[in-house]
Design an enzyme around this catalytic site. Structure first.
Site, PDB file in Angstrom:
ATOM      1  N   TYR A 448       0.942 -31.652 -44.821  1.00 56.97           N
ATOM      2  CA  TYR A 448       1.835 -30.603 -44.848  1.00 56.97           C
ATOM      3  C   TYR A 448       3.278 -31.008 -45.071  1.00 56.97           C
ATOM      4  O   TYR A 448       4.024 -30.316 -45.804  1.00 56.97           O
ATOM      5  CB  TYR A 448       1.513 -29.981 -43.343  1.00 56.97           C
ATOM      6  CG  TYR A 448       2.316 -28.660 -43.144  1.00 56.97           C
ATOM      7  CD1 TYR A 448       2.102 -27.434 -43.752  1.00 56.97           C
ATOM      8  CD2 TYR A 448       3.424 -28.648 -42.364  1.00 56.97           C
ATOM      9  CE1 TYR A 448       2.797 -26.369 -43.236  1.00 56.97           C
ATOM     10  CE2 TYR A 448       4.110 -27.569 -41.944  1.00 56.97           C
ATOM     11  CZ  TYR A 448       3.819 -26.366 -42.520  1.00 56.97           C
ATOM     12  OH  TYR A 448       4.382 -25.335 -41.937  1.00 56.97           O
ATOM     13  N   LYS A 452       5.864 -30.047 -48.020  1.00 58.78           N
ATOM     14  CA  LYS A 452       7.221 -29.043 -47.510  1.00 58.78           C
ATOM     15  C   LYS A 452       8.363 -30.002 -47.880  1.00 58.78           C
ATOM     16  O   LYS A 452       9.308 -29.204 -48.536  1.00 58.78           O
ATOM     17  CB  LYS A 452       7.096 -28.766 -45.999  1.00 58.78           C
ATOM     18  CG  LYS A 452       6.110 -27.941 -45.664  1.00 58.78           C
ATOM     19  CD  LYS A 452       6.242 -26.716 -46.328  1.00 58.78           C
ATOM     20  CE  LYS A 452       5.222 -25.576 -45.675  1.00 58.78           C
ATOM     21  NZ  LYS A 452       5.142 -24.274 -46.547  1.00 58.78           N
TER      22      LYS A 452
END
Length: 706
Positions: A448, A452
């Site tokens: 993640y 990002k």
């Protein structure tokens, strides 16, 4: 040279102008204000004359003329319209962006019209005014374009309701020109005679300022902030010292028409005047006629974004695959349909999209949904996401790739076709969604966090590629309660983190009021702050060509790591430029009594053939176009080991170098290092930037004999 039709619709700006109360007062004095109107001339309780707007964006006029390719020998300011959205404050930073709306052909003997529009906002994004200028290009007609037919302004068949007399000083242009318009025609008697006038003439915009004062005094005395619109056409020239009359007819509540005449001979010098006034309208960010795509909009943040955009006038594509939090399953149409129903029930306009952002076809279909339903795309919020958290060693390749496919690849899949639409229309707003997990790290979220931060990198490039097309790209790191964070956040924090506390920032960044691009913001619980990659000044360890040792790095680690005085770089070139600057020799200073080198830009280009190093030009084929503001344009063509220098514009330059003449001479005389000129913005390079680096090798000047 014909008008440049390719300039139509292309962005002009942004142009930034800092001003203070002294600029507002200087303008007021320049348009005839004095002790009888002390509110315009004294910093105590100062009020700004609305027509000051034109003085603040005067450069836009010339940028429009340059972009259009107007023959400057025949340029005149034909018409001017100002629409005021908010009162002009007494000081601030103004950012102006605009575009050329169209070119109109009046005929070979009648010239052409170039119409351009701009919006000026404060640094905080608050819009102040919209300007529409019409430039009369006397020598550019007959290109076969369409003509413009505007209905004439209707004047009542009666005596004016107000007649305001004024007597500009014989020296009025000398004072007014200090507000920005320093054209020689208004100050130089010899230049004026060469142009066909007996003496320097009044600035049309100076007379315009006199008229604005007269309109305020007659219709909204003491309240310049109530001026909503001011429009006119410039008709005749006026000599300084000649008295004028501004005649005003009220036509309805809040509207009037006006003209200004030469009081000596009755000739109209400003005609077709229109004036609107009234209370300040509510200052609200709106999205009327805008089309927005929000991915992952079936719940949480995306749902709030979609509802708020629609409530403020946007037409919305609600995209949501309707899958589970980890992306598994077949998906469902229910989440997107439910949000569309909510928007329509509230009077908004929306359609649903169920495509998967993780595929290229899915991304293209989402954008096509907007085009099919609404005909355009103005706003894209990349919000779709999934979670598959595991500690790094336990994170299977499938979990790693699935998260990147939705967050990073998904943003690519939707942004690419949307960006193409925005580029074509010359406007766009794109929001990437990053996370504190990526910016600062979080245990168990390597996939993640990587995705990002990848979005931040994509933004950093798109902000550069989108700049000239009016596309602004920003990134938000939201702290918000959602199905993705329900079992990640502590319960008390989850309760306080409603998505509604994030949406105000996102909506502002989506608006045409947003002046920034390439920024990262944290948002949550009503707290907003900017995050950035900061680079410290560092320390040079290399000496001459000697490679530093690991031991020298260890010894100097504290200085290398120090962020005191750190910078946020706008692009790669700026950071590399600073690194190279660390090795630059100090700028040369000529001893007293010695020659300062080149005295003019033309002297530099005269000397270029003699400074050419043919041996360094092997296999080099390039054309360097120089645009030297205040001096002219030259190009230098390198081909087959030869060099040709000529004045004027080349048809196909390899790169274009733009500088002010004073800075160009400093650089050529060794007083301004080229890299410093580039990183400071004094030297702007367009086209093949890498080829421009050959110039120092191709030319070796000896200024001692200049």
């Amino acid at each position: 040279m014909a008008l440049n039709m390719d300039a139509i619709g292309k962005p002009i700006g942004p142009m930034t102008r800092d001003y203070t109360w002294k600029d507002a007062v200087l303008y007021a004095l320049g348009v005839g204000a004095g002790f009888s109107e002390l509110d315009y001339c004294y910093e105590k309780d100062l009020k700004v004359i609305p027509s000051f707007a034109i003085a603040m964006i005067f450069d836009f006029f010339f940028k429009t003329a340059t972009a259009s390719g107007i023959n400057l020998a025949g340029i005149l300011h034909g018409e001017q319209e100002l629409i005021f959205h908010n009162p002009i404050p007494t000081q601030g930073t103004l950012i102006t962006t605009g575009r050329i709306v169209d070119h109109y052909d009046k005929g070979a003997d009648k010239g052409a019209l170039v119409v351009a529009q701009s919006d000026s906002v404060l640094a905080n994004g608050k819009i102040l005014f919209t300007s529409t200028i019409t430039i009369f290009a006397r020598l550019d007609g007959g290109f076969g374009g369409k003509d413009r037919h505007k209905p004439p302004v209707e004047f009542p068949d009666r005596e004016p309701d107000f007649v305001v007399e004024a007597s500009p000083s014989p020296d009025q242009p000398l004072l007014y020109r200090l507000s920005g318009d320093i054209f020689h025609l208004h100050v130089d008697p010899e230049f004026a005679r060469m142009s066909g006038f007996d003496m320097p003439i009044m600035h049309g915009l100076c007379t315009h300022g006199f008229a604005c004062r007269a309109l305020i005094a007659s219709l909204v005395p003491g309240h310049p902030e109530r001026v909503r619109r001011l429009a006119c056409r410039f008709s005749k020239t006026l000599y300084p010292g000649v008295p004028i009359k501004t005649m005003i007819w009220k036509t309805a509540a809040g509207t009037a028409v006006w003209r200004t005449v030469n009081a000596e001979n009755g000739q109209t010098v400003i005609d077709n005047g229109e004036f609107e006034y009234g209370d300040i309208p509510k200052d609200e960010i709106r999205f009327d006629d805008r089309v927005a795509i929000i991915t992952g909009a079936g719940a949480g943040l995306g749902r709030v974004y979609a509802r708020e955009l629609a409530r403020r006038g946007a037409r919305v594509v609600v995209n949501d695959r309707g899958g589970s939090r980890d992306g598994d399953g077949d998906g469902s149409t229910s989440p997107a349909d439910r949000v569309v129903e909510e928007i329509r029930a509230a009077g908004g306009d929306a359609v649903a999209s169920y495509d998967n952002v993780a595929t290229a076809d899915g991304g293209a279909n989402i954008v096509q949904s907007a085009l099919d339903a609404f005909g355009s795309v103005d706003i894209l919020i990349n919000n779709a996401g999934i979670l598959r958290d595991k500690s790094f060693v336990k994170m299977a390749p499938e979990a790693w790739q699935a998260v990147l496919n939705v967050h990073l690849k998904g943003a690519y899949n939707v942004t690419r076709p949307a960006f193409a639409v925005m580029k074509e229309k010359g406007y766009g707003r794109i929001i990437m969604t990053t996370s504190a997990a990526g910016l600062y790290g979080n245990f168990g979220q390597a996939n993640y966090a990587a995705a990002k931060m990848g979005l931040v990198g994509m933004m950093n490039t798109l902000k550069l590629e989108g700049e000239k097309y009016g596309i602004k790209v920003n990134t938000v790191a939201p702290l918000a309660a959602s199905r993705l964070t329900q079992d990640v956040m502590p319960p008390e924090l989850f309760e306080r983190s409603k998505p509604e506390f994030v949406s105000p920032l996102v909506l502002f960044l989506c608006s045409d009021r947003c002046p920034v691009s390439g920024n990262i913001y944290n948002a949550g619980m009503g707290i907003f702050n900017r995050a950035a990659v900061v680079t410290g000044p560092g320390k040079v360890l290399a000496k001459d060509d000697q490679i530093p040792t690991p031991e020298s790095v260890m010894t100097n680690l504290k200085a290398i790591s120090d962020l005191t005085g750190g910078k946020v770089y706008p692009n790669l070139n700026a950071q590399v430029g600073d690194a190279l600057m660390a090795f630059q020799k100090p700028a040369a200073t000529a001893p007293a009594g010695e020659s300062q080198g080149f005295s003019s830009a033309s002297a530099v280009f005269d000397a270029m053939p003699g400074a050419f190093v043919a041996d360094a030009a092997a296999d080099v084929n390039a054309v360097f176009q120089y645009v030297i503001a205040g001096a002219g344009e030259w190009h230098c063509a390198i081909e087959d080991g030869s060099c040709t220098v000529a004045a004027g514009v080349h048809d196909s330059p390899t790169c274009i170098l733009k500088m002010a003449d004073t800075d160009f001479l400093k650089m050529m005389n060794g007083q301004l290092p080229p890299m410093q000129a580039y990183t400071s913005g004094k030297l702007k390079i367009e086209g093949d930037i890498m080829k421009s680096q050959l110039i120092e090798k191709l030319f070796k000047f000896n200024t001692s004999n200049v």
